[in-house]
Motif scaffolding. Sequence first.
Motif, PDB file in Angstrom:
ATOM      1  N   ARG A  25      12.614 -58.647 -32.063  1.00 44.57           N
ATOM      2  CA  ARG A  25      11.546 -59.208 -33.050  1.00 44.57           C
ATOM      3  C   ARG A  25      11.501 -60.417 -32.471  1.00 44.57           C
ATOM      4  O   ARG A  25      10.212 -61.088 -32.513  1.00 44.57           O
ATOM      5  N   GLY A  26      12.570 -61.260 -31.887  1.00 43.19           N
ATOM      6  CA  GLY A  26      11.988 -62.648 -31.449  1.00 43.19           C
ATOM      7  C   GLY A  26      11.360 -62.674 -30.109  1.00 43.19           C
ATOM      8  O   GLY A  26      10.401 -63.375 -30.228  1.00 43.19           O
ATOM      9  N   TYR A  27      11.458 -61.594 -29.226  1.00 44.91           N
ATOM     10  CA  TYR A  27      10.517 -61.413 -27.952  1.00 44.91           C
ATOM     11  C   TYR A  27       9.047 -60.980 -28.428  1.00 44.91           C
ATOM     12  O   TYR A  27       8.301 -61.518 -28.005  1.00 44.91           O
ATOM     13  N   LYS A  28       9.205 -60.296 -29.613  1.00 46.24           N
ATOM     14  CA  LYS A  28       7.874 -59.777 -29.970  1.00 46.24           C
ATOM     15  C   LYS A  28       6.917 -60.880 -30.458  1.00 46.24           C
ATOM     16  O   LYS A  28       5.684 -61.134 -30.195  1.00 46.24           O
ATOM     17  N   ALA A  29       7.705 -61.929 -31.230  1.00 47.52           N
ATOM     18  CA  ALA A  29       7.146 -63.083 -31.539  1.00 47.52           C
ATOM     19  C   ALA A  29       6.653 -63.962 -30.366  1.00 47.52           C
ATOM     20  O   ALA A  29       5.632 -64.634 -30.680  1.00 47.52           O
ATOM     21  N   ASP A 118      -0.901 -86.919 -29.969  1.00 49.51           N
ATOM     22  CA  ASP A 118      -1.325 -86.917 -31.394  1.00 49.51           C
ATOM     23  C   ASP A 118      -1.911 -85.483 -31.606  1.00 49.51           C
ATOM     24  O   ASP A 118      -2.056 -84.888 -32.949  1.00 49.51           O
ATOM     25  N   VAL A 119      -2.433 -84.759 -30.420  1.00 47.66           N
ATOM     26  CA  VAL A 119      -3.074 -83.424 -30.602  1.00 47.66           C
ATOM     27  C   VAL A 119      -2.154 -82.351 -30.418  1.00 47.66           C
ATOM     28  O   VAL A 119      -1.690 -81.287 -30.910  1.00 47.66           O
ATOM     29  N   VAL A 120      -1.479 -82.512 -28.943  1.00 47.17           N
ATOM     30  CA  VAL A 120      -0.742 -81.427 -28.310  1.00 47.17           C
ATOM     31  C   VAL A 120       0.624 -81.331 -28.939  1.00 47.17           C
ATOM     32  O   VAL A 120       1.143 -80.373 -29.098  1.00 47.17           O
ATOM     33  N   GLY A 121       1.507 -82.556 -29.100  1.00 45.19           N
ATOM     34  CA  GLY A 121       2.604 -82.815 -29.842  1.00 45.19           C
ATOM     35  C   GLY A 121       2.735 -81.935 -31.063  1.00 45.19           C
ATOM     36  O   GLY A 121       3.379 -80.879 -31.411  1.00 45.19           O
ATOM     37  N   PRO A 122       1.875 -82.317 -31.993  1.00 43.64           N
ATOM     38  CA  PRO A 122       1.859 -81.457 -33.351  1.00 43.64           C
ATOM     39  C   PRO A 122       1.728 -80.137 -33.129  1.00 43.64           C
ATOM     40  O   PRO A 122       2.258 -79.200 -33.990  1.00 43.64           O
ATOM     41  N   ALA A 123       0.714 -79.792 -32.280  1.00 47.44           N
ATOM     42  CA  ALA A 123       0.314 -78.303 -32.157  1.00 47.44           C
ATOM     43  C   ALA A 123       1.542 -77.628 -31.565  1.00 47.44           C
ATOM     44  O   ALA A 123       1.952 -76.461 -32.090  1.00 47.44           O
ATOM     45  N   LEU A 124       2.169 -78.129 -30.597  1.00 42.35           N
ATOM     46  CA  LEU A 124       3.468 -77.555 -30.201  1.00 42.35           C
ATOM     47  C   LEU A 124       4.588 -77.302 -31.206  1.00 42.35           C
ATOM     48  O   LEU A 124       5.124 -76.339 -31.200  1.00 42.35           O
ATOM     49  N   GLY A 129       7.385 -73.936 -35.047  1.00 48.15           N
ATOM     50  CA  GLY A 129       8.035 -73.706 -36.464  1.00 48.15           C
ATOM     51  C   GLY A 129       7.520 -72.225 -36.762  1.00 48.15           C
ATOM     52  O   GLY A 129       8.056 -71.577 -37.679  1.00 48.15           O
ATOM     53  N   GLY A 130       5.928 -72.089 -36.542  1.00 48.05           N
ATOM     54  CA  GLY A 130       5.561 -70.669 -36.997  1.00 48.05           C
ATOM     55  C   GLY A 130       6.319 -69.653 -36.177  1.00 48.05           C
ATOM     56  O   GLY A 130       6.445 -68.179 -36.725  1.00 48.05           O
ATOM     57  N   PHE A 131       6.814 -69.662 -34.919  1.00 53.00           N
ATOM     58  CA  PHE A 131       7.497 -68.771 -34.203  1.00 53.00           C
ATOM     59  C   PHE A 131       9.005 -68.371 -34.941  1.00 53.00           C
ATOM     60  O   PHE A 131       9.218 -67.094 -35.073  1.00 53.00           O
ATOM     61  N   ILE A 132       9.504 -69.538 -35.270  1.00 58.99           N
ATOM     62  CA  ILE A 132      10.767 -69.395 -36.035  1.00 58.99           C
ATOM     63  C   ILE A 132      10.587 -68.534 -37.303  1.00 58.99           C
ATOM     64  O   ILE A 132      11.357 -67.359 -37.580  1.00 58.99           O
ATOM     65  N   ARG A 133       9.593 -69.091 -38.159  1.00 58.98           N
ATOM     66  CA  ARG A 133       9.096 -68.238 -39.437  1.00 58.98           C
ATOM     67  C   ARG A 133       8.872 -66.735 -39.100  1.00 58.98           C
ATOM     68  O   ARG A 133       9.179 -66.069 -39.904  1.00 58.98           O
ATOM     69  N   GLY A 134       7.967 -66.522 -37.970  1.00 61.96           N
ATOM     70  CA  GLY A 134       7.825 -65.101 -37.571  1.00 61.96           C
ATOM     71  C   GLY A 134       9.103 -64.194 -37.278  1.00 61.96           C
ATOM     72  O   GLY A 134       8.901 -62.939 -37.628  1.00 61.96           O
ATOM     73  N   VAL A 135       9.993 -64.862 -36.612  1.00 61.99           N
ATOM     74  CA  VAL A 135      11.418 -63.941 -36.330  1.00 61.99           C
ATOM     75  C   VAL A 135      12.083 -63.937 -37.451  1.00 61.99           C
ATOM     76  O   VAL A 135      12.503 -62.839 -37.859  1.00 61.99           O
ATOM     77  N   ARG A 152      -1.743 -70.186 -36.090  1.00 64.73           N
ATOM     78  CA  ARG A 152      -2.711 -69.583 -35.619  1.00 64.73           C
ATOM     79  C   ARG A 152      -3.776 -70.757 -34.965  1.00 64.73           C
ATOM     80  O   ARG A 152      -4.243 -70.709 -33.702  1.00 64.73           O
ATOM     81  N   ALA A 153      -4.184 -71.614 -35.772  1.00 65.75           N
ATOM     82  CA  ALA A 153      -4.979 -72.902 -35.205  1.00 65.75           C
ATOM     83  C   ALA A 153      -4.482 -73.540 -34.045  1.00 65.75           C
ATOM     84  O   ALA A 153      -4.975 -74.033 -33.307  1.00 65.75           O
ATOM     85  N   ALA A 154      -2.946 -73.690 -34.159  1.00 69.02           N
ATOM     86  CA  ALA A 154      -2.034 -74.450 -33.279  1.00 69.02           C
ATOM     87  C   ALA A 154      -2.198 -73.589 -32.027  1.00 69.02           C
ATOM     88  O   ALA A 154      -2.228 -74.267 -30.855  1.00 69.02           O
ATOM     89  N   ILE A 155      -2.109 -72.381 -32.125  1.00 66.37           N
ATOM     90  CA  ILE A 155      -2.008 -71.640 -30.891  1.00 66.37           C
ATOM     91  C   ILE A 155      -3.344 -71.672 -30.081  1.00 66.37           C
ATOM     92  O   ILE A 155      -3.313 -71.794 -29.111  1.00 66.37           O
ATOM     93  N   ARG A 156      -4.482 -71.597 -30.856  1.00 65.13           N
ATOM     94  CA  ARG A 156      -5.863 -71.976 -30.448  1.00 65.13           C
ATOM     95  C   ARG A 156      -6.066 -73.242 -29.636  1.00 65.13           C
ATOM     96  O   ARG A 156      -6.735 -73.283 -28.540  1.00 65.13           O
ATOM     97  N   THR A 157      -5.370 -74.229 -30.230  1.00 68.43           N
ATOM     98  CA  THR A 157      -5.395 -75.629 -29.872  1.00 68.43           C
ATOM     99  C   THR A 157      -4.777 -75.732 -28.155  1.00 68.43           C
ATOM    100  O   THR A 157      -5.401 -76.140 -27.368  1.00 68.43           O
TER     101      THR A 157
END
Length: 234
Positions: A25-29, A118-124, A129-135, A152-157
């Motif tokens: 599950r973790g690697y799938k995420a 201020d852009v890249v840091g929050p996106a990362l 956080g989204g990855f952990i929730r997905g797992v 999803r928006a952070a991934i696009r960034t």
Amino acid sequence: LALYDPEHVHHVLGSHASNYSKRTRGYKALRALLGQGLLTAEGEVWKRERRISQPAFHPARMVGFASTMARATADLAVRWEAAAQQGQVLDLAEEMGRLTLRIAGETLFSLDISKETDVVGPALATVLGGFIRGVLNPIAAALPLPSTLRHRAAIRTLDGVVRDIIARRRADGGEHADLLGMLMAARDEETGAAMSDEQLRDEVLTMLLAGHEITVNALAWTLYRLSQHPEVAR
């Protein structure tokens, strides 16, 4: 669990690698975020990626990045000294974030992207956080919840930042001594094939994520622990 003994490492990664699948599950995420890079690929795909990228990680090349890390750290120390004289209080995690983002940018792309903290840091941070929730809860992660949309928006960034850098590098056509340049110049020793833009995106985004958020946490907690043990700090 971590393995350090060479025989144990060889058992897991070499002679008995087929016993340790990445079909979890973790690697799938992770694949949804990082694609098929060295971290997430396995089998023949992983072998091919490793053959192509291995020259870029030769120890002699890695040593060249040490001066970049030392220079960035020295600049940070100067800024901290000035802040201390003015009685400023600094957020250690934010400071480590700027430092690691600068180092990652310069070693990966020969660019100082710390100004984009201020852009890249929050996106990362949002992506992690989204990855952990997905797992932990893959069903909720698939629903159009506000947290999922932010993820999803952070991934696009991040995807946009990395793809733009790769496109500019392709257009530039020159040689660069950073990791992206090494990966672009690398060739499969068996087929002579180079990495596609998609492969470069996967590998670079993996390095950017690993070189920022994870390292920020490790450095911040290490410095905190050192502050509690001045004899060790000395």
